[in-house]
Design a protein around this motif. Structure first.
Motif, PDB file in Angstrom:
ATOM      1  N   UNK A   1       0.883  -1.170   0.000  1.00  6.21           N
ATOM      2  CA  UNK A   1       0.000   0.000   0.000  1.00  6.21           C
ATOM      3  C   UNK A   1       0.926   1.226   0.000  1.00  6.21           C
ATOM      4  N   UNK A   2       0.400   2.410  -0.262  1.00  6.47           N
ATOM      5  CA  UNK A   2       1.256   3.605  -0.196  1.00  6.47           C
ATOM      6  C   UNK A   2       1.952   3.729   1.163  1.00  6.47           C
ATOM      7  N   UNK A   3       1.237   3.340   2.223  1.00  3.93           N
ATOM      8  CA  UNK A   3       1.802   3.444   3.567  1.00  3.93           C
ATOM      9  C   UNK A   3       2.939   2.439   3.777  1.00  3.93           C
ATOM     10  N   UNK A   4       2.725   1.197   3.341  1.00  3.78           N
ATOM     11  CA  UNK A   4       3.784   0.198   3.548  1.00  3.78           C
ATOM     12  C   UNK A   4       4.993   0.501   2.654  1.00  3.78           C
ATOM     13  N   UNK A   5       4.748   1.140   1.505  1.00  3.00           N
ATOM     14  CA  UNK A   5       5.897   1.519   0.660  1.00  3.00           C
ATOM     15  C   UNK A   5       6.730   2.589   1.363  1.00  3.00           C
ATOM     16  N   UNK A   6       6.045   3.540   2.003  1.00  6.80           N
ATOM     17  CA  UNK A   6       6.760   4.586   2.752  1.00  6.80           C
ATOM     18  C   UNK A   6       7.535   3.967   3.913  1.00  6.80           C
ATOM     19  N   UNK A   7       6.897   3.034   4.592  1.00  6.00           N
ATOM     20  CA  UNK A   7       7.533   2.373   5.732  1.00  6.00           C
ATOM     21  C   UNK A   7       8.774   1.600   5.276  1.00  6.00           C
ATOM     22  N   UNK A   8       8.622   0.901   4.156  1.00  2.79           N
ATOM     23  CA  UNK A   8       9.748   0.123   3.628  1.00  2.79           C
ATOM     24  C   UNK A   8      10.913   1.060   3.271  1.00  2.79           C
ATOM     25  N   UNK A   9      10.573   2.204   2.666  1.00  3.06           N
ATOM     26  CA  UNK A   9      11.610   3.153   2.257  1.00  3.06           C
ATOM     27  C   UNK A   9      12.359   3.696   3.472  1.00  3.06           C
ATOM     28  N   UNK A  10      11.614   4.065   4.529  1.00  2.36           N
ATOM     29  CA  UNK A  10      12.255   4.748   5.660  1.00  2.36           C
ATOM     30  C   UNK A  10      12.876   3.788   6.673  1.00  2.36           C
ATOM     31  N   UNK A  11      12.271   2.613   6.855  1.00  5.46           N
ATOM     32  CA  UNK A  11      12.757   1.722   7.914  1.00  5.46           C
ATOM     33  C   UNK A  11      13.508   0.513   7.367  1.00  5.46           C
ATOM     34  N   UNK A  12      13.290   0.194   6.078  1.00  8.14           N
ATOM     35  CA  UNK A  12      13.868  -1.026   5.512  1.00  8.14           C
ATOM     36  C   UNK A  12      15.392  -1.076   5.502  1.00  8.14           C
ATOM     37  N   UNK A  13      16.070   0.017   5.100  1.00 10.39           N
ATOM     38  CA  UNK A  13      17.527  -0.068   4.973  1.00 10.39           C
ATOM     39  C   UNK A  13      18.221  -0.533   6.254  1.00 10.39           C
ATOM     40  N   UNK A  14      17.705  -0.091   7.397  1.00  8.73           N
ATOM     41  CA  UNK A  14      18.366  -0.500   8.648  1.00  8.73           C
ATOM     42  C   UNK A  14      18.209  -2.004   8.893  1.00  8.73           C
ATOM     43  N   UNK A  15      17.017  -2.546   8.593  1.00  4.99           N
ATOM     44  CA  UNK A  15      16.831  -3.994   8.773  1.00  4.99           C
ATOM     45  C   UNK A  15      17.659  -4.773   7.755  1.00  4.99           C
ATOM     46  N   UNK A  16      17.877  -4.180   6.567  1.00  5.10           N
ATOM     47  CA  UNK A  16      18.726  -4.881   5.582  1.00  5.10           C
ATOM     48  C   UNK A  16      20.163  -4.947   6.077  1.00  5.10           C
ATOM     49  N   UNK A  17      20.626  -3.819   6.635  1.00  2.00           N
ATOM     50  CA  UNK A  17      22.005  -3.791   7.156  1.00  2.00           C
ATOM     51  C   UNK A  17      22.140  -4.690   8.368  1.00  2.00           C
ATOM     52  N   UNK A  18      21.104  -4.697   9.228  1.00  2.00           N
ATOM     53  CA  UNK A  18      21.193  -5.412  10.499  1.00  2.00           C
ATOM     54  C   UNK A  18      19.853  -6.087  10.810  1.00  2.00           C
ATOM     55  N   UNK A  19      19.691  -7.353  10.392  1.00  2.00           N
ATOM     56  CA  UNK A  19      18.416  -8.045  10.613  1.00  2.00           C
ATOM     57  C   UNK A  19      18.054  -8.170  12.094  1.00  2.00           C
ATOM     58  N   UNK A  20      19.023  -7.992  12.981  1.00  2.00           N
ATOM     59  CA  UNK A  20      18.726  -8.085  14.423  1.00  2.00           C
ATOM     60  C   UNK A  20      18.338  -6.734  15.019  1.00  2.00           C
ATOM     61  N   UNK A  21      18.212  -5.716  14.187  1.00  2.00           N
ATOM     62  CA  UNK A  21      17.939  -4.360  14.704  1.00  2.00           C
ATOM     63  C   UNK A  21      16.554  -4.299  15.358  1.00  2.00           C
TER      64      UNK A  21
END
Ligand code: RIB
Ligand code: CA
Length: 326
Positions: free
Chosen positions: A227-247
């Motif tokens: 959804x537009x909301x989950x796309x925004x969430x993925x954009x803003x919060x995703x990179x940190x989980x990609x770098x560190x799955x334990x974040x």
């Protein structure tokens, strides 16, 4: 419930997610306006993030007002002195931000602009218009609210309640060993507001918010839907989980939003005398339970623990459902 949402918005993480949750329940919560204060970010940058969210969710009928761009007393220079004398401050928010305002996710600014009225005037006018009906939801530093009460102390008793995210009653701080960010950024404002005649004050401090981190499993479940909301969430919060799955992400303001929608999410609370340390020293901006408060002194409803499963259900449900619109 009629609310004003007073926020120090930055990227999606918690202020915007909290507003998104409330926007999904406009049947329960009527948002009279969004007011922005300096904290996580500067007011111009924070406003752009919030205007983008309002546009994205089809809620640009809700007006946004820019508020105080600096705390009452605290400054970057004082923060530097505090660090030099008493040790690091792990996050200084707008004190570290430059004047540049970047477009939010998507690369363009929202079409709707902030209203010309200052946030403080809007809050004053709204309380006067709806006496005893307005709940102030403060999820950033309390500068706007302190300025309201400084200009119109008579209105404190006509506010229905204040529900705020900030402080730490019995746990350590998150920016210094003593202090939580929202209160540390403007301790003098928090002291004035918590000492005021607002009839009911509800505190969501680190005592409760520490219990509900968001981990990659919850994040993955939410962004699996598109959804537009989950796309925004993925954009803003995703990179940190990609770098560190334990974040882990703390979603402080979202717990406040969940309670506004369903108060049964909180399982433990106490009425306590809360004081803010405004002495410029190592505990500047810390909050604590006052030991020598008078028996008839002001008590705050301090939220201490929650039904974690219920909170995760509400959070996931509201951030994944199709957008409601106005
Ligand atoms: O300490 C957490 C608080 O500081 C949250 O409201 C967060 O958004 C920041 O404002
Ligand atoms: Ca916030």
């Amino acid at each position: 419930m009629r609310i004003i949402f007073d926020t120090d918005s930055a990227v999606f993480n918690d202020d915007a997610a909290a507003l998104a949750m409330l926007l999904q329940r406009r049947d329960v919560v009527e948002i009279l306006g969004v007011t922005v204060v300096a904290g996580n970010h500067t007011v111009p940058q924070g406003s752009e993030h919030m205007l983008h969210l309002l546009e994205l969710t089809g809620a640009d009928d809700i007006p946004l007002f820019c508020g105080a761009d600096a705390p009452l007393v605290n400054t970057p220079a004082r923060a530097a002195r505090q660090e030099a004398q008493w040790g690091p401050i792990s996050f200084k928010g707008a004190f570290d931000a430059g004047p540049e305002v970047l477009p939010p996710h998507g690369g363009r600014f929202a079409a709707t602009r902030p209203r010309a009225t200052h946030a403080v005037s809007f809050i004053i006018d709204t309380i006067a218009r709806y006496p005893d009906e307005v709940t102030l939801v403060a999820v950033g530093p309390m500068t706007n609210l302190a300025l309201v009460l400084r200009r119109r102390p008579d209105l404190a008793g006509r506010i229905k309640s204040l529900v705020f995210m900030g402080g730490n009653a019995r746990v350590p701080g998150n920016v210094t060993p003593a202090a939580e960010f929202n209160i540390w950024f403007d301790p003098e404002a928090a002291a004035a507001v918590l000492g005021s005649a607002i009839p009911r004050i509800v505190m969501f401090g680190l005592d409760i918010t520490n219990h509900a981190p968001i981990r990659k499993t919850q994040f993955d479940t939410i962004v699996a839907g598109d959804t537009p909301l989950t796309r925004l969430m993925r954009h803003d919060m995703g990179p940190r989980f990609e770098r560190d799955p334990g974040a882990t992400y703390y979603v402080w303001d979202c717990i406040t939003a969940a309670w506004l929608i369903d108060p049964s999410v909180v399982t433990v609370s106490e009425r306590l005398p809360i004081e803010v340390d405004t002495t410029f020293g190592p505990s500047y901006g810390g909050t604590r339970v006052s030991e020598d408060a008078p028996a008839d002194g002001r008590l705050v409803d301090v939220m201490l623990d929650l039904d974690l499963e219920k909170f995760y259900r509400i959070y996931e449900d509201l951030l994944t459902r199709p957008l409601e619109g106005p």
